[in-house]
Enzyme design. Structure first.
Site, PDB file in Angstrom:
ATOM      1  CE  LYS A  95      10.914  22.064 -13.010  1.00  0.00           C
ATOM      2  NZ  LYS A  95       9.702  21.418 -13.412  1.00  0.00           N
ATOM      3  NE  ARG A 151       6.980  24.374 -14.182  1.00  0.00           N
ATOM      4  CZ  ARG A 151       6.366  25.120 -15.382  1.00  0.00           C
ATOM      5  NH1 ARG A 151       7.265  25.359 -16.059  1.00  0.00           N
ATOM      6  NH2 ARG A 151       5.215  24.530 -15.571  1.00  0.00           N
ATOM      7  N   GLY A 211       9.946  20.065  -1.472  1.00  0.00           N
ATOM      8  CA  GLY A 211      10.267  21.000  -0.344  1.00  0.00           C
ATOM      9  C   GLY A 211      10.749  22.112  -0.710  1.00  0.00           C
ATOM     10  CG  MET A 217       9.328  28.835  -4.696  1.00  0.00           C
ATOM     11  SD  MET A 217       9.938  30.437  -5.693  1.00  0.00           S
ATOM     12  CE  MET A 217       9.428  29.773  -7.317  1.00  0.00           C
ATOM     13  NE  ARG A 275       8.625  13.759 -13.454  1.00  0.00           N
ATOM     14  CZ  ARG A 275       8.139  14.516 -12.674  1.00  0.00           C
ATOM     15  NH1 ARG A 275       9.101  15.252 -11.857  1.00  0.00           N
ATOM     16  NH2 ARG A 275       6.721  14.361 -12.227  1.00  0.00           N
ATOM     17  CG  HIS A 308       8.504  -0.661  17.585  1.00  0.00           C
ATOM     18  ND1 HIS A 308       7.418  -1.549  17.576  1.00  0.00           N
ATOM     19  CD2 HIS A 308       9.305  -1.503  18.322  1.00  0.00           C
ATOM     20  CE1 HIS A 308       7.534  -2.617  18.141  1.00  0.00           C
ATOM     21  NE2 HIS A 308       8.880  -2.534  18.795  1.00  0.00           N
ATOM     22  CB  SER A 344      29.947 -22.237   4.059  1.00  0.00           C
ATOM     23  OG  SER A 344      28.568 -21.640   3.854  1.00  0.00           O
ATOM     24  CB  CYS A 399      25.083 -20.944   3.904  1.00  0.00           C
ATOM     25  SG  CYS A 399      26.050 -21.361   5.367  1.00  0.00           S
ATOM     26  CE1 TYR A 410      28.090 -21.114  -1.259  1.00  0.00           C
ATOM     27  CE2 TYR A 410      30.172 -21.791  -2.024  1.00  0.00           C
ATOM     28  CZ  TYR A 410      29.283 -22.068  -1.229  1.00  0.00           C
ATOM     29  OH  TYR A 410      29.693 -22.593   0.178  1.00  0.00           O
TER      30      TYR A 410
END
Lengths: 930, 930
Positions: free
Chosen positions: A56, A126, A135, A137, A370, A489, A816, A884, A904
């Site tokens: 900032k 700020r 998180g 100030m 920004r 999960h 491969s 592959c 590749y």
């Protein structure tokens, strides 16, 4: 970004970071205008300035330099923060004096006086670290007010309501943010004041009301903090500065840094800035705006503003905001100036900007700018537009769009138009992308039953999911849970199986007994329709239509073209049928990296022939079946070669174990039992005869299935092992390949067949198959009178093949990597069993950072691959090496493949665009690192 | 031995071996007395002399040097053979001339003349390569005879019968061996002569008979070769020399060299030696003898001789030989001289000798000496005795006994005494050691049924075996086949499962329809008893008692003690119970390398508790079951620690998947079906109640078994995965270990526990378990007020663990290679499915040289191990590394483990003696290679 640690530890916090006392003449405080001084302090790099002053602070300095109207102010550096924390919460020597001097400079620039009663200067405070992070100030506005100054300002502005509104905001913010007074204590005062005044909104409250509120706030402050609200403006400033410093080590900030992988020793800067007032009358306003449309990427600024309001009101959503364009009607000069500035900032930052502004008595001030967040669609369009506008290079455009963003163009999305008329009922964590629409089912069994038996579309909704729920999750369109985080999960399983999911929707109360869920005042029943936006983590009521964004988006195609210019890694596709090959080519594939010949065996008209082949009692019967398969396979390959005219086609000989082609054991047992029961009810000889004949056949199948049964089929008689044990099968497949290739070549097609052997662990397996292949190939080519150039190679998908790659490369012309099997064997896990099983728990408990079937495990599997490439190329320098496995479409894996020098990657046709971009990123990353 | 190629190719035969023309003055022929010349030609090494002159030639030269009576002669070198073959079957320049000169020298030494009619010199001609090998030219005796010389000799000896016996032998041997005349043609002449003469044996034939036979032999010779039998002795000598040279490239010789891994470019030497006659009257004899007892190793010469006979008669078995000792009665002087010479040769060669001798008119001649073949038992005793006799060093004794020979002391053997009264009915290839006694079964199903249902002991007899026969082979005591070789299916499977087997018994005719087998004139029925000696490949009729040789054999114990002095690699044992640990210690184990804690779970009284633990509905129920297991496990460990007082004990936490502790799926389904049927017949409430209650329990089991079912259990939820998912189980096991360790230490026992985690693929798994373990260990030690030193480590049995060994060693204080699982995952094969399946075919087809579960695969699995050792020790230089897979008892694997610097191998207690010897061999081999 060297400050980003892979595994941050709390031990690395300031204090333990080797801090050393600083010289007393060190500069801690920088005015927004002191660009040169800041650059000098960090040796000239703007990235260094951002580290020193935070994002900032650097942004405000940068805007100031460009002559953009920014309220004057200064930044206390991150170094000061680190010094403060390291010295046991004491300002480093000279810092406070520099801050006082900086205030004097602002006074000069503004003609106002901080703490003065003449023309009082108020400031905001700020925090601002190098990386934006929640998180820490929040903002404290209006610092510098006390009773006396408030009265002065009331006189000067002739607006008592305005001043006491400012004053009560100061006490509220300072109290809650700096001193930790519960915000609810303040809110309740305002609410009761509204009730007393008989009004509904704050804006209806009068000056007198705010005076009363201000008084009550001071009492609350005293009650909670056991001290008076500081009437000395400098005391206010000092406490606010310290509060910012301390917030760097607040619990939430540390947690966030741990989660985001941000180093703990960066520190935060403090930005002190002259207050400007958007709430000083109807010629004042405050707002936020994007320089382009963040949804579509159209070059059209969008935003919201409020007349006569302070910044926080826009975000709070108390008043209905106005769209940015309407500012043109109200304050056209300010509006036009804003457009000019937005354009200037875009040019400067070479990116779409997200800006905060305030208009004080018709004068426009920029408070922040920004890079703006945007949708994937917008990202692509903006990147391409900016290249064409000359703002950025093609490489920058390519670098800017993340491969994962291309994913957006592949998944169904909730229809944007329909969304406007829909009710968003909740938000949670966007853990698995895409849109899902279905009826709510509150448990896995219901979800499965509805989906399987009734063919309904289902969204499974649970407080959280457990391993027992996986069958329901698989049957559902999407998953919604009220608890859990990004590694829950539900999140892990959803991502693994590509199910859209929103988790951790805290406002959701699920009542499993009543079969309903409650969100605020809304009650939704089991069976009701909801829609999930997995990209954004939104939940909507009802059945919202979905659309599949166009992968042939013109901007995307242009961008991918540029990516192709950058990348050195080839992108091939896995395709079994001509239609897949065709699509792969359209998406930009440069060859077929894997044609799974056995997929064709499962087709309805072929399966019985394949089964006859397996059930054959002798070589003659087996060959009869194979003779029938030959023309069918030849046809498959013919189509593939024609579709890939001029490009290589890797055909893998049969891989899966034979029992996969036969009915399951359970199925056969059941059918036999049924037949025997039926037999008792038959009367005619022909009926009995028919049943007996089926029993005989099924019994033979059962015997064969039992004989083929293996304890660990994944490690069983499949791949080359099958080809060696049934050489006739190899011969048939090779014959089909070469007959098709010869015919195509005669027809003028440029065929480039490459025959691939799966699952070898020893070079001798390859030798045996090479001998078999060469004999048939020679035979066919002589029959057809054509010479076809071909390659012979192998999958590397067993650790031993990788470990002996030097020997293997003596025979194989190409490798491969089959990273799916290679991951299974290198980890000693079975994907079928593990992925919805203990692997989930492993990820939740951080034993594994990622699912190794999603992103290649570089430390283990990757090491084997690197060894194999190096050893293989040592034997055969022109060895062609690719991948592959499914990993071939994963950007992180693609980056690794680039690093170890593969020729590749081969992936699903749909992922070819992602892979092209990821390959370009890998090349750019390498360039950057040099 | 650099001449031994790993994979001999026919292309490496002479002619393609880079032969260059030799100087004409080169020495090709060496008299037995020309030791210095031979040594000079090869630079002084005796091994070089053996290469130059072959084993037999060098031996004769060596004996001559020692003054032992050897009939004079000379050797044509192997170089001459190679030159001959390389020059298109032409003697190299000068060779024949040197041979002629050598004959002259013999004439001088003997006073006889080759081809002379005065005192005719006859010679023998024998081949002799560096390594003894069958398939090359046999002996031709009595070269130098023709009609004229025969008459002269008859006059000189006054023994016409003797001379024409020599003459007919010359024609017969020269004809069959040099010219390829079928031997049967000669035999039939003798047979008809015997009939005509009305006698039963050759010795009854008179001089006249042999004259007739000689004449007939010459006719046969002419008929077959279309030329006359050469009357020129030099022609005979030349042809015989050439025949020896050519036989080097005969089909059988090449095949043998390919099979035995002998290089094709060694060539053979030719030995020409003065004939001495054991058949010149009753004061003459011929015989073979060993300097010690080849069966028991006792220091007592044993052998056989025939009075008045030529060497071949002893072997042919036409006449009943006499035991060597009886020579003392007949010719005491010759006997005593022989004993003296035998002793001298033993001292010289420092080994038991196998000698051929002839006594001509009371004068003893040695014709050959070589190291004698002997049983394992004799090998051990002789080696130990010779050390004590001062003949060899302890290291030589250790080196001389092969680890595989120790195996002999572990397997049951046919009782030696009983064997004497038994009938050997056939011989074949000894492909899998040990003795097997059982009833003949002619197919796998019968074998299995008899063994399983009737509890009979069975020998499975088949023409050859196929994969379908494996169930019968497993049920049988041993396997006998009429076809197949060392790598036949039967041989491979028998070895893999430790079943004694004899294969390739050609004289065996199996009639599967009549259920009988015929050997010559003997018919044996299915169900008849036979006995197999897998060590020697012998088949006996009837049920021969077996004995288990004593592993506590005093000689063996002494030898192993010497081995311990030599070896640097530790030998530990795998033992789960105190009694196993006790035995391991008795056999010389220096620690427990693997205690499989789960084996104790299977015990009858514990299994129900383990099942309760698995069936637990919640943590409380689970802990209740674990609380009951705790004291039992503690007791196990307590016993183990006490048995291993002062030595390390590695305890591995639970490894197998849980479903192994529950009844099988099929079993449960069957039992449930039965119960439901029974239910219909019950009447009393209590009966019904009981049945219902069992149904409820079984149904719960069934559900759990279904839930635990995995597609590839080998790769499933087992090892550390289980320990992480059920932390209570880990805690219980660790508590049991430390409670036992603390108590033992209090009791004065020196406990050295090492806790081992199985199946990790990532260091983080180890971290999780380390944290859990340390907490419990600390708790227990505080409770008990004792501090126990312990180690924490891991199995390395998954490729990824090996590949990331540097990371793993940060946590692990020791590694133990689980090469069984490591082989499975590195090869991507399941032992259960593959070993009796495609792996057999792979070995038969030479795709794999050896079963990787028997002998470690050095190129793949070994490479991983080597990497892991190096990387692990880099992180932790004092890392303790061992192996606890079954390979730990395999000599070849042990050699590899020594090479890569393991600290110890751990194997079954029974294999500890083998491992001790193998470890010593590894150390000696290293010493020799330096």
């Amino acid at each position: 970004m060297s400050e980003q640690l892979k595994t941050p530890t709390v031990a690395a916090q300031a204090g333990g970071n080797g801090y050393k006392p600083q010289p007393t003449n060190k500069k801690w405080v920088y005015l927004f205008g002191e660009v040169k001084e800041a650059e000098a302090a960090v040796g000239g790099s703007w990235d260094g300035v951002r580290a020193l002053l935070g994002g900032k602070g650097a942004g405000l300095m940068d805007m100031t330099r460009q002559g953009i109207p920014v309220p004057p102010g200064f930044t206390v550096s991150t170094e000061a923060c680190n010094a403060y924390l390291a010295e046991g919460n004491n300002f480093p020597p000279g810092m406070w004096e520099q801050e006082l001097a900086a205030v004097k400079e602002i006074e000069k620039l503004t003609g106002k006086t901080f703490g003065g009663t003449d023309n009082p200067l108020l400031v905001s405070c700020r925090s601002g670290a190098k990386f934006s992070m929640p998180g820490m100030m929040d903002t404290v506005l209006n610092i510098g007010l006390n009773d006396e100054i408030a009265e002065t300002m009331a006189r000067l502005t002739n607006d008592r309501r305005f001043v006491f509104d400012l004053y009560r905001r100061l006490i509220q913010m300072f109290g809650s943010v700096v001193m930790g007074v519960p915000d609810e204590a303040f809110e309740v005062v305002i609410t009761s004041r509204r009730e007393l005044a008989g009004v509904k909104t704050d804006s209806e409250l009068k000056a007198q009301d705010w005076e009363v509120v201000t008084r009550r706030f001071k009492e609350i402050y005293r009650t909670f903090t056991r001290s008076d609200f500081p009437i000395d403006p400098y005391e206010q400033l000092k406490l606010a500065t310290e509060a910012v410093f301390k917030s760097w080590n607040g619990r939430r900030a540390i947690d966030y840094r741990n989660a985001a992988g941000i180093a703990h020793d960066l520190g935060t800067a403090v930005n002190i800035q002259t207050m400007v007032y958007g709430n000083i009358g109807n010629n004042s306003a405050t707002g936020v705006a994007m320089s382009r449309d963040a949804s579509t990427g159209e070059k059209e600024p969008e935003g919201d503003f409020l007349v006569n309001a302070q910044g926080e009101d826009v975000v709070a959503g108390i008043r209905q905001t106005q769209p940015l364009q309407e500012l043109n009607d109200i304050m056209p000069a300010a509006y036009n100036e804003f457009l000019t500035i937005a354009g200037k900032l875009e040019k400067h930052y070479r990116n779409m900007q997200d800006m905060e502004f305030t208009i004080e008595n018709g004068k426009l001030w920029l408070l922040q700018t920004r890079d703006g967040k945007r949708t994937a669609q917008a990202e692509v369009k903006i990147a391409v537009d900016m290249v064409e506008e000359g703002l950025i290079t093609k490489e920058e455009a390519v670098w800017r769009v993340k491969p994962a963003q291309v994913d957006f163009f592949l998944h169904p999305q909730l229809d944007r138009e329909a969304l406007k008329a829909s009710k968003k009922i909740a938000s949670g964590l966007n853990v698995s992308p895409g849109a899902a629409v279905g009826m709510i089912a509150f448990d896995a069994d219901t979800a499965e039953r509805w989906a399987k038996e009734d063919g309904r579309k289902v969204i499974m909704v649970r407080p959280e999911t457990k391993p027992d729920d996986v069958h329901g999750m698989l049957a559902a369109q999407g998953i919604l849970t009220s608890r859990g985080g990004r590694t829950s999960h539900a999140a892990l399983v959803a991502r693994q199986f590509g199910k859209p999911a929103v988790v951790g929707v805290m406002e959701l109360e699920i009542d499993l007994d009543l079969r309903q869920m409650v969100i605020g005042e809304l009650t939704v029943k089991e069976g009701d329709w909801i829609s999930l936006d997995g990209n954004l983590g939104h939940v909507y009521l009802g059945q919202i239509p979905t659309v599949v964004p166009d992968i042939k988006n013109a901007y995307l195609i242009k961008l991918l073209g540029w990516a192709d210019e950058v990348r050195t890694l080839g992108v091939w596709a896995n395709a079994d049928y001509p239609r897949d090959a065709q699509r792969a080519r359209e998406y930009g594939a440069q060859g077929i990296g894997l044609c799974r010949t056995e997929h064709m065996f499962f087709e309805t008209e072929r399966l019985p022939i394949v089964q006859n082949m397996i059930m054959a009692k002798n070589v003659t019967e087996r060959n009869e079946a194979l003779d029938k398969l030959l023309p069918l396979q030849r046809g498959d390959f013919d189509g593939l070669f024609r579709a890939m005219d001029g490009q290589p086609v890797i055909i893998r000989l049969i891989d899966p174990p034979l029992h996969e082609f036969l009915p399951s054991y359970e199925e056969l047992v059941q059918r036999l039992a049924d037949l025997k029961v039926q037999l008792q009810h038959f009367h005619t000889l022909s009926e009995i005869d028919e049943a007996l004949s089926e029993i005989r056949v099924k019994q033979a199948y059962l015997e064969r299935v039992e004989a083929l049964r293996e304890q660990n089929p994944m490690l069983g008689t499949r791949g080359v092992r099958l080809g060696i044990i049934i050489p006739e099968l190899t011969k048939m497949q090779v014959r089909a390949i070469f007959e098709a290739a010869c015919q195509c070549q005669k027809d003028g097609i440029d065929v480039q067949p490459e025959v691939m052997i799966p699952l070898i662990f020893h070079v001798n397996e390859l030798k045996v198959q090479q001998t078999a292949l060469e004999a048939v190939a020679k035979e066919v080519m002589e029959e057809q009178g054509v010479q076809v150039n071909y390659k012979f190679g192998t999958m590397i998908e067993i650790p031993r093949a990788a470990l002996t790659a030097d020997e293997v490369a003596e025979i194989a012309q190409f490798f491969s990597f089959g990273t799916n099997d290679l991951t299974q064997t290198t980890f000693g896990i079975s994907r079928d069993d593990a992925e919805a099983g203990f692997l989930v728990e492993y990820q939740q408990r951080n034993i594994l950072e990622e699912n190794p079937f999603g992103t290649l495990d570089v430390a283990g599997v990757g090491k084997l691959m690197k060894m194999a490439v190096e050893m293989g190329r040592k034997t055969r320098p022109d060895l062609e090496v690719g991948i592959c496995g499914e990993h071939g479409g994963d950007p992180k894996t693609i980056a690794f493949c680039h690093q170890i020098g593969l020729n590749y990657v081969s992936c699903s046709p749909f992922r070819v665009p992602i892979a092209r971009l990821a390959a370009a990123h890998a090349a750019l990353a390498e360039k950057k690192s040099k």
